[in-house]
Enzyme design. Structure first.
Site, PDB file in Angstrom:
ATOM      1  N   ASN A 166       0.833  -1.210   0.000  1.00 25.23           N
ATOM      2  CA  ASN A 166       0.000   0.000   0.000  1.00 25.23           C
ATOM      3  C   ASN A 166       0.867   1.259   0.000  1.00 25.23           C
ATOM      4  OD1 ASN A 166       0.530  -0.952   2.643  1.00 25.23           O
ATOM      5  ND2 ASN A 166      -1.226   0.115   3.506  1.00 25.23           N
ATOM      6  N   GLU A 176       0.226   5.115   0.701  1.00 31.20           N
ATOM      7  CA  GLU A 176      -0.750   6.089   1.207  1.00 31.20           C
ATOM      8  C   GLU A 176      -0.384   7.508   0.772  1.00 31.20           C
ATOM      9  OE1 GLU A 176      -1.227   5.270   5.416  1.00 31.20           O
ATOM     10  OE2 GLU A 176      -2.441   3.493   4.945  1.00 31.20           O
ATOM     11  N   CYS A 210      -4.145   0.805  -2.454  1.00 33.64           N
ATOM     12  CA  CYS A 210      -3.997  -0.483  -1.776  1.00 33.64           C
ATOM     13  C   CYS A 210      -2.878  -1.305  -2.426  1.00 33.64           C
ATOM     14  CB  CYS A 210      -5.284  -1.294  -1.861  1.00 33.64           C
ATOM     15  SG  CYS A 210      -6.617  -0.685  -0.820  1.00 33.64           S
ATOM     16  N   GLU A 212      -2.947  -4.382  -3.497  1.00 35.33           N
ATOM     17  CA  GLU A 212      -3.390  -5.152  -4.656  1.00 35.33           C
ATOM     18  C   GLU A 212      -3.451  -4.265  -5.898  1.00 35.33           C
ATOM     19  OE1 GLU A 212      -4.766  -4.841  -1.687  1.00 35.33           O
ATOM     20  OE2 GLU A 212      -6.095  -6.502  -1.203  1.00 35.33           O
ATOM     21  N   CYS A 233     -10.150  -5.235  -0.585  1.00 30.28           N
ATOM     22  CA  CYS A 233     -11.285  -4.319  -0.454  1.00 30.28           C
ATOM     23  C   CYS A 233     -12.107  -4.361  -1.748  1.00 30.28           C
ATOM     24  CB  CYS A 233     -10.804  -2.903  -0.148  1.00 30.28           C
ATOM     25  SG  CYS A 233     -10.178  -2.015  -1.591  1.00 30.28           S
ATOM     26  N   CYS A 270     -10.361  -3.047  -4.882  1.00 26.59           N
ATOM     27  CA  CYS A 270      -9.317  -3.960  -5.361  1.00 26.59           C
ATOM     28  C   CYS A 270      -9.910  -5.193  -6.027  1.00 26.59           C
ATOM     29  CB  CYS A 270      -8.399  -4.365  -4.210  1.00 26.59           C
ATOM     30  SG  CYS A 270      -7.299  -3.023  -3.712  1.00 26.59           S
TER      31      CYS A 270
HETATM   32  N1  THU Z   1      -5.385  -1.845   2.303  1.00 26.65           N
HETATM   33  C1  THU Z   1      -4.767  -2.561   1.308  1.00 26.65           C
HETATM   34  O1  THU Z   1      -3.649  -2.230   0.887  1.00 26.65           O
HETATM   35  N2  THU Z   1      -5.422  -3.636   0.810  1.00 26.65           N
HETATM   36  C2  THU Z   1      -6.636  -4.088   1.250  1.00 26.65           C
HETATM   37  O2  THU Z   1      -7.180  -5.025   0.683  1.00 26.65           O
HETATM   38  C3  THU Z   1      -7.270  -3.451   2.399  1.00 26.65           C
HETATM   39  C4  THU Z   1      -6.684  -2.162   2.824  1.00 26.65           C
HETATM   40  C5  THU Z   1      -4.687  -0.673   2.852  1.00 26.65           C
HETATM   41  C6  THU Z   1      -5.308   0.649   2.503  1.00 26.65           C
HETATM   42  C7  THU Z   1      -4.766   1.540   3.606  1.00 26.65           C
HETATM   43  O3  THU Z   1      -3.467   2.007   3.229  1.00 26.65           O
HETATM   44  C8  THU Z   1      -4.616   0.602   4.793  1.00 26.65           C
HETATM   45  O4  THU Z   1      -4.665  -0.719   4.248  1.00 26.65           O
HETATM   46  C9  THU Z   1      -5.701   0.751   5.826  1.00 26.65           C
HETATM   47  O5  THU Z   1      -6.948   0.681   5.257  1.00 26.65           O
END
Ligand code: THU
Length: 143
Positions: A47, A49, A58, A60, A96, A99
């Site tokens: 991820n 941010e 994310c 994925e 999520c 994704c």
């Molecule tokens: N996140 C992912 O990278 N993949 C997921 O499937 C769920 C959430 C990340 C997004 C954010 O940077 C952190 O997890 C908290 O939500």
């Protein structure tokens, strides 16, 4: 990894390695993802941010975009996802909703239904992408 075979341990290991590269200064929730292709290629993402929180990407999604950039637009056979606060893995992390849709685009290009492997400290759950995203809208839906 031979053609069309999945090595779950190697895939989860790659996802765990990617998790260590997560840029998650806001949520502190580090996630790694690894995509396996039928030709044996593994492509990872973590991820990424953003100070404008809603723009965060994310793991994925980062992996899927990287795969496309590297020319892998078919043959997606499996995806491993792992994560946790501060990189400490406890509960499983499943992709999520956004994704799921992004992975579906990549999968649909090669007509595969990848196995999603979500690994936590105490369990691993495996499911097909079509189970996570039934009746998906995809490239074929545009006619
Ligand atoms: N996140 C992912 O990278 N993949 C997921 O499937 C769920 C959430 C990340 C997004 C954010 O940077 C952190 O997890 C908290 O939500």
């Amino acid at each position: 990894m031979s053609a069309a075979s999945i090595d779950p341990a190697a895939l989860v290991g790659a996802a765990r390695g990617a998790m260590a590269q997560a840029y998650a200064p806001y949520s502190k929730f580090q996630v790694g993802a690894a995509l396996a292709f039928a030709d044996g290629t593994l492509i990872t993402g973590s991820n990424f941010e953003n100070a404008s929180y809603g723009l965060s990407l994310c793991a994925e999604t980062v992996a899927a975009a990287s795969a496309s950039q590297q020319g892998h637009r078919g043959g997606l056979i499996a995806v491993a996802v792992i994560g946790g606060p501060g990189g400490i893995v406890d509960a499983i992390v499943t992709p999520c909703g956004r994704c799921r849709q992004i992975l579906h685009e990549l999968a649909a290009l090669g007509g595969t239904d990848p196995l999603i492997i979500a690994t936590g400290a105490h369990e691993t759950v495996e499911m097909r992408l079509s189970t996570l995203l039934p009746l998906a809208f995809g490239p074929a839906s545009l006619g």
